[in-house]
Design a protein around this motif. Sequence first.
Motif, PDB file in Angstrom:
ATOM      1  N   UNK A  51     -55.862  -4.954 -26.456  1.00 30.29           N
ATOM      2  CA  UNK A  51     -56.925  -6.018 -27.107  1.00 30.29           C
ATOM      3  C   UNK A  51     -57.787  -5.330 -28.219  1.00 30.29           C
ATOM      4  N   UNK A  52     -57.912  -5.771 -29.206  1.00 29.58           N
ATOM      5  CA  UNK A  52     -58.841  -5.206 -30.330  1.00 29.58           C
ATOM      6  C   UNK A  52     -59.895  -6.179 -30.831  1.00 29.58           C
ATOM      7  N   UNK A  53     -61.174  -5.606 -30.949  1.00 32.12           N
ATOM      8  CA  UNK A  53     -62.236  -6.250 -31.319  1.00 32.12           C
ATOM      9  C   UNK A  53     -62.920  -5.572 -32.491  1.00 32.12           C
ATOM     10  N   UNK A  54     -63.745  -6.012 -33.378  1.00 33.45           N
ATOM     11  CA  UNK A  54     -64.328  -5.533 -34.370  1.00 33.45           C
ATOM     12  C   UNK A  54     -65.609  -5.156 -33.949  1.00 33.45           C
ATOM     13  N   UNK A  55     -66.297  -3.969 -34.492  1.00 31.87           N
ATOM     14  CA  UNK A  55     -67.557  -3.392 -34.064  1.00 31.87           C
ATOM     15  C   UNK A  55     -68.132  -2.821 -35.370  1.00 31.87           C
ATOM     16  N   UNK A  56     -69.616  -3.281 -35.539  1.00 30.13           N
ATOM     17  CA  UNK A  56     -70.412  -2.573 -36.269  1.00 30.13           C
ATOM     18  C   UNK A  56     -71.481  -2.010 -35.874  1.00 30.13           C
ATOM     19  N   UNK A  57     -72.045  -0.915 -36.371  1.00 22.53           N
ATOM     20  CA  UNK A  57     -73.400  -0.308 -35.823  1.00 22.53           C
ATOM     21  C   UNK A  57     -73.893   0.353 -37.081  1.00 22.53           C
ATOM     22  N   UNK A  58     -75.462   1.011 -36.892  1.00 21.95           N
ATOM     23  CA  UNK A  58     -76.094   1.562 -37.861  1.00 21.95           C
ATOM     24  C   UNK A  58     -76.332   3.167 -37.422  1.00 21.95           C
ATOM     25  N   UNK A 104     -59.240   2.721 -41.521  1.00 21.63           N
ATOM     26  CA  UNK A 104     -59.271   2.342 -39.977  1.00 21.63           C
ATOM     27  C   UNK A 104     -58.034   1.753 -39.728  1.00 21.63           C
ATOM     28  N   UNK A 105     -57.354   0.819 -40.881  1.00 19.71           N
ATOM     29  CA  UNK A 105     -56.241   0.091 -40.342  1.00 19.71           C
ATOM     30  C   UNK A 105     -55.070   0.754 -40.652  1.00 19.71           C
ATOM     31  N   UNK A 106     -55.021   2.039 -40.982  1.00 21.01           N
ATOM     32  CA  UNK A 106     -53.711   3.050 -41.178  1.00 21.01           C
ATOM     33  C   UNK A 106     -53.784   3.482 -39.773  1.00 21.01           C
ATOM     34  N   UNK A 107     -52.967   5.036 -39.957  1.00 19.74           N
ATOM     35  CA  UNK A 107     -52.613   5.478 -38.927  1.00 19.74           C
ATOM     36  C   UNK A 107     -53.438   5.691 -37.537  1.00 19.74           C
ATOM     37  N   UNK A 108     -54.930   5.722 -37.566  1.00 20.36           N
ATOM     38  CA  UNK A 108     -55.584   5.656 -36.404  1.00 20.36           C
ATOM     39  C   UNK A 108     -55.411   4.384 -35.663  1.00 20.36           C
ATOM     40  N   UNK A 109     -55.153   3.248 -36.036  1.00 18.05           N
ATOM     41  CA  UNK A 109     -54.726   1.971 -35.580  1.00 18.05           C
ATOM     42  C   UNK A 109     -53.411   2.222 -34.562  1.00 18.05           C
ATOM     43  N   UNK A 110     -52.600   2.914 -35.112  1.00 23.36           N
ATOM     44  CA  UNK A 110     -51.359   3.132 -34.147  1.00 23.36           C
ATOM     45  C   UNK A 110     -51.650   4.051 -33.092  1.00 23.36           C
ATOM     46  N   UNK A 111     -52.464   5.118 -33.485  1.00 22.93           N
ATOM     47  CA  UNK A 111     -52.868   6.098 -32.237  1.00 22.93           C
ATOM     48  C   UNK A 111     -53.837   5.169 -31.106  1.00 22.93           C
ATOM     49  N   UNK A 112     -54.570   4.526 -31.507  1.00 22.03           N
ATOM     50  CA  UNK A 112     -55.673   3.654 -30.733  1.00 22.03           C
ATOM     51  C   UNK A 112     -54.632   2.800 -29.998  1.00 22.03           C
ATOM     52  N   UNK A 113     -54.046   1.952 -30.546  1.00 19.61           N
ATOM     53  CA  UNK A 113     -53.273   0.954 -29.714  1.00 19.61           C
ATOM     54  C   UNK A 113     -52.427   1.626 -28.733  1.00 19.61           C
ATOM     55  N   UNK A 114     -51.913   2.740 -28.749  1.00 16.78           N
ATOM     56  CA  UNK A 114     -51.013   3.481 -27.723  1.00 16.78           C
ATOM     57  C   UNK A 114     -51.848   3.924 -26.777  1.00 16.78           C
ATOM     58  N   UNK A 115     -53.056   4.572 -27.207  1.00 19.84           N
ATOM     59  CA  UNK A 115     -53.933   5.152 -26.113  1.00 19.84           C
ATOM     60  C   UNK A 115     -54.687   4.149 -25.234  1.00 19.84           C
ATOM     61  N   UNK A 116     -54.868   2.793 -25.981  1.00 18.67           N
ATOM     62  CA  UNK A 116     -55.599   1.830 -24.796  1.00 18.67           C
ATOM     63  C   UNK A 116     -54.523   1.298 -24.034  1.00 18.67           C
TER      64      UNK A 116
END
Length: 53
Positions: free
Chosen positions: A1-8, A41-53
């Motif tokens: 499951x993916x959600x968008x996040x923002x912070x300062x 963030x939509x490139x290769x980090x997304x592929x790694x994060x999906x599998x790690x989650x």
Amino acid sequence: MRGDITFDSNGNRLAGHLYLPERDAGAAPAVIVVGAASGTKEQSPAAYATRLA
């Protein structure tokens, strides 16, 4: 499951995606995935994060 996040941070607005496991496993370790300086963030980090989650 993916959600968008923002912070300062130091006056800058940062945006990312938060990937969580499909099922609730309670407390879980966190991994921060950062791509190349020229990437997004939509490139290769997304592929790694999906599998790690």
